[in-house]
Design a protein around this motif. Structure first.
Motif, short mmCIF file in Angstrom:
data_model
loop_
_atom_site.label_atom_id
_atom_site.label_comp_id
_atom_site.label_asym_id
_atom_site.label_seq_id
_atom_site.Cartn_x
_atom_site.Cartn_y
_atom_site.Cartn_z
N ILE A 294 -0.05 1.52 8.20
CA ILE A 294 0.39 0.52 8.01
C ILE A 294 1.14 -0.46 9.03
N THR A 298 -0.35 -3.83 10.17
CA THR A 298 0.76 -5.06 10.27
C THR A 298 0.81 -6.09 11.42
N LEU A 498 -1.24 -4.41 2.56
CA LEU A 498 -0.21 -3.72 3.18
C LEU A 498 0.86 -3.59 2.03
N LYS A 501 -0.37 -0.55 0.40
CA LYS A 501 -0.25 0.71 0.92
C LYS A 501 1.13 1.13 1.14
N ASN A 502 1.95 0.23 1.09
CA ASN A 502 3.53 0.55 1.25
C ASN A 502 3.74 1.09 -0.27
#
Length: 856
Positions: A294, A298, A498, A501-502
């Motif tokens: 992640i 990012t 993201l 995934k978070n």
């Protein structure tokens, strides 16, 4: 009300299918398979099977037999047989409308074919009679017969098609034969008797029981087609629901409990992943790896954003503008420089290297001469490079150079150059290397190849643009048309990725903290079962439909219960089976010498079996056939029949076919007496092959002074049913025998001249043999006045007082018998007796006729 009125009233309140079934049974009694199938369809249709064809014709009152009609029906003839057994159409029978008619015929003569037609037409107790066509002839025509009837003196003809429903007009006529008798004697320890009028209840009960078995089989066949779902987890709610599907289950219930949705699919995938994490992997390590990815993604996103920011269309446009302005300013400076530095001792003055040198010297001036403006050329000022004193021309040159450098054009050119260099520096500092060589790109490609491909396309287009911009350092001219359109990076998609995934990371932390693998396995089993059953959703709908059909069949089976039939039977039997009926049975049993059989009359129906039971009054449960012989059972059957017709207030006719087979002589005597007695008040038709019974009937006809007619049925080769009004020779009285022999004489006279002696002599001998038998019959009938007869089981001593006996009479008999015996017995060759002439035969017959007249 009459019995048929009660049945009519009761039937009007029955279900339509049952009302129709009663109508069929009254018309056919024994249903064919087609009728049974139609009745089953009617029952199923009325219980919810709308696709079943409804075939209902309601019962009408005239369908119900009326044993007590207002007008008595009598059968007068049975003619015009077509395609029935071996009977030709020209033959037929005639019956006396009043009194007794006896039809005599030996076995195989065709007598029973006539009887069967009447039996079918008049609703016999036995309903299984089948009439067949001539099996030796192939004929596609239907079998028919004409039944002539008399009603109030009016003659009409029933054109009957055999093997069809009984005739409504003949319902008051009762039938008895050997097959009917079997109906009366069949059960353990009891003789079962069904009064004809009550037989409809037994027929209904029997057919409803048969139909019930058909429906039970249909139900079993349906249940065998039920789809099974063994693949479902035994502990799942889905399987519990599937097992609970019933006739009440609606389609929406199945959809609500068994449809595997997209949401269920996502949840199953998530659970599968979670279980893999919990069972097969290290959650902490996975969280760390996911967190690192992640972070890297990012950074990758931020780098792509940075590159996009610096290489956007606006930035490229700005760079192209700065570069062009710089090149334009530089060109102007070059012109001015040439003019300003043309006569300088050294070449290259005003060039970029020189300018760098100048700017460096200017920076050093701040150290060497702080506080002095550049260039410092006063007094003891020295050269900043060589440290030598400045000469006058050097002072002038430095001052002029500074003035040039501080000119606006020069300032602008320097400023634009610096601005372009800054832009190039930014471009060079863009993180292309980080983006291209980032290790997270491999993970990103594996997890989301489409997004990685979009990022790659952006990077490649950005590198092309960056390269073109950096080429500006060579002072080339740039045009916006030289630059390709930049591919947009998937920044929003990456942001969404993201987020996912978070969320996964957060979920990982949750499942690692909870460690609920047991619950997840249970939920997984539930969802897997749901997914499997969804693939077989049509089988689920079929399962529910079968359950609904089974429920409808159960309702149909319930409607076939015979309890109500038994209740109605009991109600009617209490009203109609009175003490008079019981007394009639007792009387008939007494007359046939069966009073030693103690009996109890039970008119209660059991499970729809509507019967009168003449049970042996004994505690022993023994099969009736072990107690009563066939003859005794037949005697009981006759007693029942006679008791039943005696209980009916009407005088409807009766037809009997061989009623005394298996009976001994004493019971034959009683049956003959009773039937002749019945002939006083109703039409009685008897078919018999028993010559002794025929003789007994004739005797009682004479004793009771009842009108009677006789005919015989004979077979001639393949032709059967040949009916004649005269009785067979063996049953003829002396007078009729004389008449027969007299009629034969003209025939013999004609044959005397036509035939040779070998053919003529046997016919003459036969005539004399019949003459001899006639003398013998005359002895019984006339000489002995019937005191002793060969067919009579008793000696009539009361007739002795009317016997005429003398030597003269004995002499006449002796001469007659001697003469006839001469031609009957075989003679010696030596005698050579001549064959009597026709005149001599007439004279011999006259002797018998005179003997007969003497006694008259």
């Amino acid at each position: 009300m009459e019995f048929n009125d009660h049945i009519w009233e009761w039937s009007s309140g029955l279900p339509k299918w049952q009302n129709d079934l009663i109508r069929r049974l009254y018309q056919k009694s024994l249903l064919e398979s087609k009728d049974t199938d139609e009745v089953i369809n009617n029952i199923l249709h009325e219980n919810g099977f709308s696709e079943r064809i409804l075939t209902i014709s309601p019962l009408e009152k005239n369908h119900i037999p009326n044993k007590n009609p207002k007008e008595t029906i009598k059968i007068t003839a049975l003619k015009n047989f077509n395609n029935i057994a071996a009977i030709e159409p020209e033959y037929g029978l005639e019956f006396s409308p009043d009194g007794l008619t006896v039809v005599y015929g030996e076995n195989s003569a065709g007598k029973s074919s006539y009887a069967k037609v009447l039996k079918q037409a008049c609703r016999a107790v036995d309903d299984k009679t089948k009439i067949h066509p001539n099996i030796y002839k192939s004929s596609g025509s239907i079998s028919t017969a004409d039944i002539h009837i008399q009603q109030n003196g009016t003659e009409t003809i029933i054109n009957r098609v055999v093997n069809t429903a009984p005739e409504q007009q003949l319902t008051s006529i009762s039938i008895f034969d050997t097959d009917c008798a079997r109906v009366y004697a069949e059960s353990e320890n009891e003789v079962v008797f069904i009064p004809t009028e009550f037989k409809i209840f037994d027929d209904l009960a029997r057919h409803q029981t048969e139909i019930k078995q058909r429906l039970l089989q249909l139900k079993d066949d349906l249940l065998k087609t039920l789809p099974t779902f063994h693949e479902l987890a035994s502990s799942s709610k889905t399987k519990t629901f599937v097992e609970s599907i019933s006739y009440k289950t609606k389609e929406k219930d199945i959809q609500q409990n068994c449809i595997f949705t997209e949401k269920d699919n996502d949840r199953l995938k998530q659970i599968t992943k979670d279980l893999k994490v919990l069972v097969d992997s290290n959650p902490v390590k996975l969280m760390q790896e996911l967190q690192r990815n992640i972070n890297d993604i990012t950074n990758l996103k931020n780098n792509l954003q940075q590159i996009l920011n610096e290489l956007s269309f606006e930035k490229v446009k700005e760079f192209v503008s700065v570069n062009q302005r710089y090149l334009d300013s530089k060109a102007t400076m070059e012109v001015l420089s040439h003019e300003a530095f043309e006569e300088q001792p050294l070449a290259g003055v005003g060039s970029d290297p020189w300018k760098k040198l100048w700017h460096t010297a200017k920076q050093y001036h701040g150290i060497a001469y702080p506080g002095q403006s550049f260039p410092y050329v006063e007094n003891e000022a020295k050269c900043l490079l060589c440290q030598q004193d400045l000469k006058e021309d050097s002072r002038i040159r430095l001052t002029r150079f500074e003035e040039f450098m501080t000119d606006s054009i020069s300032q602008e050119t320097a400023q634009l150059h610096s601005q372009r260099q800054d832009l190039i520096a930014k471009i060079k500092s863009l993180p292309f290397t980080k983006v291209a060589e980032s290790s997270v790109r491999t993970f990103f490609y594996q997890d989301s190849p489409e997004l990685d491909m979009k990022a790659e396309l952006f990077i490649q287009s950005a590198i092309k643009i960056s390269t073109l911009l950096q080429n500006a350092e060579t002072d080339i001219h740039l045009s916006l048309n030289d630059f390709p359109e930049i591919e947009l990076p998937p920044l929003k998609e990456m942001a969404h990725w993201l987020e996912i995934k978070n969320s996964e990371l957060k979920h990982l932390k949750t499942i690692a903290r909870q460690d609920n693998s047991a619950e997840l396995f249970a939920e997984q089993n539930e969802l897997v079962s749901k997914e499997k059953v969804t693939k077989r959703i049509d089988d689920l709908y079929r399962l529910a439909k079968i359950r609904q059909e089974v429920d409808k069949i159960d309702k149909a089976i319930k409607s076939l219960d015979t309890t109500k039939l038994t209740k109605k039977y009991n109600e009617l039997s209490s009203s109609f089976l009175t003490d008079k009926f019981k007394n009639e049975i007792e009387n008939e049993l007494k007359q046939i010498r069966r009073e030693h059989i103690l009996f109890k009359l039970n008119s209660r129906g059991v499970k729809g079996k509507t019967t009168i039971k003449l049970a042996l009054d004994s505690n022993s449960k023994i099969n009736i056939n072990e107690i009563l012989s066939e003859g005794e059972q037949k005697a009981l059957s006759i007693a029942f029949f006679l008791a039943e017709i005696s209980s009916i207030p009407s005088n409807g006719g009766i037809i009997l076919d061989d009623p005394v087979s298996s009976l001994d002589h004493s019971r034959r005597e009683y049956v003959a007496y009773r039937l002749v007695q019945e002939a006083k008040k109703r039409q009685v038709i008897i078919f018999t092959h028993d010559i002794v019974f025929l003789h007994t009937l004739q005797k009682h006809v004479n004793l009771q002074n009842v009108s009677a007619s006789y005919c015989s049925v004979r077979r001639n080769g393949n032709r059967a049913g040949i009916a004649k009004t005269e009785m067979p020779w063996i049953a003829l009285a002396t007078g009729k025998r004389i008449k027969y022999l007299k009629n034969e004489l003209p025939k013999l006279k004609k044959l005397e001249s036509q035939l040779d002696s070998d053919m003529y002599v046997p016919q003459v001998k036969t005539w004399y043999m019949l003459l001899r038998e006639s003398w013998e019959r005359a002895v019984e009938e006339l000489l002995l006045n019937g005191v002793v007869e060969r067919f009579n089981p008793s000696v009539q001593t009361q007739k002795l007082n009317k016997i005429k006996f003398s030597d003269e009479i004995v002499q006449l008999v002796t001469e007659g018998m001697t003469k006839t015996s001469t031609y009957v017995h075989d003679e010696s060759y030596a005698i050579g007796r001549m064959i009597p002439s026709n005149d001599e035969m007439i004279e011999d017959l006259n002797n018998l006729e005179q003997f007969n007249k003497f006694f008259k």
